[in-house]
Design a protein around this motif. Structure first.
Motif: not given
Length: 136
Positions: A35-45
């Motif tokens: 979760i970044d500083e803007h509240g966005r979620v980013h994912s990876g595998c």
């Protein structure tokens, strides 16, 4: 710790990413999200390679997605392993998380069903860490 709604979305994203992992050699599928500083979620595998050291970890993929989207600070991280045993970030990924997170960064480890197995601060996972502040 971010609001539980954000953390729930991050857990779901890590589990979903785990399903996309490319792990034909080990069969060890891992998903991660930040979760970044803007509240966005980013994912990876994780993405394996026949030349084993050339693969990438799930955490690295999530961080790359965050950077690509303009995020620069991680406020929480989630790692979803392939079974009921806690799958904590490897040493290299702990350092990658440190590049974008502070010592109190919560790292949530979830099992195959999304159940929280443990939560550790980055300081617990990487004590006495070296980070950007050391370089001035």
């Amino acid at each position: 710790m971010p609001p539980s709604a954000d953390l729930s979305a991050a857990i779901a994203a890590a589990i979903d990413a785990r399903g996309s992992a490319y792990a034909p050699y080990s069969g060890f599928q891992v998903g991660a999200s930040v979760i970044d500083e803007h509240g966005r979620v980013h994912s990876g595998c994780n993405v394996e390679n026949a030349a084993y050291p050339e693969g990438t970890c799930a955490e690295a993929g999530a961080i790359a997605a965050m950077i690509r989207a303009g995020g620069r600070r991680i406020v929480a991280a989630v790692v979803a392993g392939p079974d009921a045993t806690p799958c904590t970030p490897c040493g290299g990924c702990r350092q990658k998380l440190r590049e974008f997170g502070q010592a109190d960064l919560p790292v949530v480890i979830v099992g195959i069903a999304g159940d929280r197995l443990l939560t550790r601060s980055l300081a617990e996972l990487l004590p006495d860490s070296f980070g950007p502040g050391h370089l001035g």
